[in-house]
Design an enzyme around this catalytic site. Structure first.
Site, mmCIF file in Angstrom:
data_model
loop_
_atom_site.group_PDB
_atom_site.id
_atom_site.type_symbol
_atom_site.label_atom_id
_atom_site.label_comp_id
_atom_site.label_asym_id
_atom_site.label_seq_id
_atom_site.Cartn_x
_atom_site.Cartn_y
_atom_site.Cartn_z
ATOM 1 N N GLU A 127 41.986 54.632 19.988
ATOM 2 C CA GLU A 127 41.589 56.303 19.319
ATOM 3 C C GLU A 127 43.397 56.705 20.418
ATOM 4 O OE1 GLU A 127 38.288 57.380 18.550
ATOM 5 O OE2 GLU A 127 37.782 56.719 16.604
ATOM 6 N N GLU A 164 36.073 50.320 13.499
ATOM 7 C CA GLU A 164 34.863 51.244 13.752
ATOM 8 C C GLU A 164 34.468 51.948 12.218
ATOM 9 O OE1 GLU A 164 34.759 54.850 16.332
ATOM 10 O OE2 GLU A 164 35.457 53.694 17.752
HETATM 11 O O1 AHR Z 1 31.697 55.130 18.027
HETATM 12 C C1 AHR Z 1 31.778 56.046 18.570
HETATM 13 C C2 AHR Z 1 33.400 56.478 19.361
HETATM 14 O O2 AHR Z 1 33.250 57.382 17.558
HETATM 15 C C3 AHR Z 1 33.898 55.817 19.412
HETATM 16 O O3 AHR Z 1 33.431 56.103 20.917
HETATM 17 C C4 AHR Z 1 34.809 56.473 19.448
HETATM 18 O O4 AHR Z 1 36.015 55.183 19.367
HETATM 19 C C5 AHR Z 1 35.085 57.075 17.934
HETATM 20 O O5 AHR Z 1 35.709 58.047 18.375
#
Ligand code: AHR
Length: 501
Positions: free
Chosen positions: A174, A293
């Site tokens: 990210e 994610e």
């Molecule tokens: O999965 C939790 C968090 O969400 C991770 O660390 C990040 O990549 C995202 O914003």
């Protein structure tokens, strides 16, 4: 008027072979995912190495083929050297991503040991926040080089003679997000990712690399970020990442349940950008998508208690998932399967305690959230060839959009078993929907199993002491040679396995 649905599918109408990595997950050094989650020396179920066997026993049935590690936001400040070597010499540090204390008692080697226990492969992320190409290459050398070099010999000196052979790597995490440690502009990140990718692939040409896409679709730079980054990295990377978390913020359940329609649009937009840059570059290879994610996440909106800062295993983001959340998870899985021609990797974020389907009590029980079940069945039975489903179903209008189908469906054919698995969701909160499944170029033999999550209040939850929401076996499907009729209960997730000939 009674609402009915028809789902038709043709054995020859193939989307793609489902890459098993679609059922991946994620463990970050965040909250209690690692410490008192998978790892708790002194817990009654812990092995000599500190890993909790009660948790392992709950992870194994999920058959997660890959687990992403060590972050997430955590990775952007991580010094991997802190987590290798004798445990007594490992530094304790403040961890700025989640405002906790990192003891480094679990690091790369312990994670590899853990993966063996749950029969999964690593997807490691390198730190492109505070660090760069050289450190990423060093970690790769530590993990994959057989011997005879500084870092491979260091690994051997730490007791790991055989290389870990990590084949899947994320180039940071990210990096567009202002919350990220050392966030970057697309130009800065694209260049760094390109140079890191080159170095890493020189060291091990067999690895696959995931470059960061936008943190989520609503980022102001979404689209442009992907283009800039891919223009700089296309030749050197294999996948681009997508992340998304949905929230039933204001209790608007129909809108919440429509969220996977946004997920579908997101996938199609990123896939479109990959095609555009491929054309621009006159490239031969495709860049596929790594949805590394995805989940439901309320960001403590349900319960605003802020845990104490600067403690190890700071208990953050321990989401309590309800029945409605499980329904959306089921729908998101159908979206991933239906896009399996472009999505080759996906990670449910996360696996234990932190926004997770598996929860633990320190020194106590391990238990299952509602969301465990759709993931369990889809991972177990959603392997094979994804087939297109034509869904003619009633639709509804809500804040998330108009014309949202009440029915979601994905179909996966398992050739070895001659079995078709159908994952079907009825999002109608008030009405059961009679549904006809029509098959072409298939002959149905029998319904092997119909399992459903249904009949619970949308806000029903499980706890360490009570598994209220769990799947039940259903009966009542009427089968002919080329059709099945069944009634999909209101607000339900269903898996139907049909033996074919
Ligand atoms: O999965 C939790 C968090 O969400 C991770 O660390 C990040 O990549 C995202 O914003």
């Amino acid at each position: 008027m009674e609402q009915t649905a028809i789902i038709s599918l043709n054995a020859n109408d193939v989307i793609s072979v489902v890459d098993e990595r679609l059922y991946g997950s994620f463990i970050e050094h965040m909250g209690r995912a690692v410490y008192t989650g998978i790892y708790e020396p002194g817990h009654p179920s812990a092995q000599m190495d500190g890993f909790r066997t009660d948790v392992i026993d709950l992870i194994r049935p999920l058959r997660v083929p890959i687990i992403r590690y060590p972050g997430g936001n955590f990775v952007s400040g991580y010094r991997w050297e802190d987590g290798v070597g004798p445990k007594t010499s490992r530094p304790i540090r403040p961890e700025p991503a989640w405002l906790s204390i990192e003891t480094n008692q679990v690091g790369t080697n312990e994670f590899m040991d853990f993966l063996k226990l749950v029969d999964a492969k690593p997807m490691l992320a390198v730190n492109l926040g505070t660090r760069g190409a050289q450190d990423a290459a060093n970690l790769l050398e530590y993990c994959n080089f057989p011997n005879g070099t500084y870092y491979s010999d260091m690994r051997i000196s730490h007791g790991y003679t055989a290389p870990h052979n990590v084949k899947l790597w994320c180039l940071g995490n990210e990096m567009d997000g202002p919350w990220q440690i050392c966030a970057k502009t697309a130009e800065e990140y694209g260049r760094l990712a390109c140079e890191t990718a080159k170095m890493m692939k020189w060291i091990d040409p067999d690895i696959e690399l995931v470059v960061c896409g936008s943190s989520f679709r609503e980022m102001p730079t979404f689209g442009e970020w992907e283009k800039v980054v891919l223009r700089q990295t296309y030749e050197h990377v294999d996948y681009i990442s997508l992340h998304t978390y949905y929230t039933n913020n204001d209790g608007d359940l129909p809108a919440f349940l429509a969220s996977n329609v946004c997920m579908d649009a997101f996938i199609k937009e990123v896939a479109g950008i990959c095609k555009e840059i491929k054309k621009e570059k006159k490239a031969v290879k495709d860049i596929c998508l790594s949805f590394d994610e995805w989940n439901v996440w309320y960001h403590f909106k349900k319960d605003c208690k802020e845990p104490q800062k600067w403690i190890p295993a700071r208990p953050i983001e321990e989401e309590l998932y309800n029945f409605a959340d499980a329904i959306l998870i089921g729908s998101m899985l159908t979206t991933l399967i239906n896009n399996s021609n472009v999505v080759k990797i996906a990670c449910l974020a996360q696996l234990v305690n932190t926004i997770a389907p598996i929860m633990t009590e320190p020194q106590g029980r391990a238990w299952l959230q509602t969301t465990y079940y759709p993931f369990l069945y889809t991972s177990q039975f959603g392997r094979g060839t994804a087939l297109k489903t034509n869904v003619a179903a009633p639709v509804y209008n809500c804040d998330a959009g108009n014309g949202i189908p009440y029915i979601d469906c994905a179909a996966v054919f398992n050739e070895a078993e001659n079995e078709l698995s159908l994952f079907i969701i009825n999002k109608n909160i008030e009405c059961d929907i009679p549904c006809t499944l029509q098959f072409t170029n298939f002959t149905c033999r029998r319904i092997v199993e119909w399992v459903a999550l249904d009949g619970y209040a949308p806000d029903a939850v499980n706890t360490a002491y009570r598994t209220t929401v769990k799947p039940r076996t259903k009966s009542g499907g009427a089968i002919t040679a080329n059709s099945v009729r069944l009634v999909l209960p209101k607000l339900s997730w269903n898996m139907l396995r049909i033996s074919m000939c």
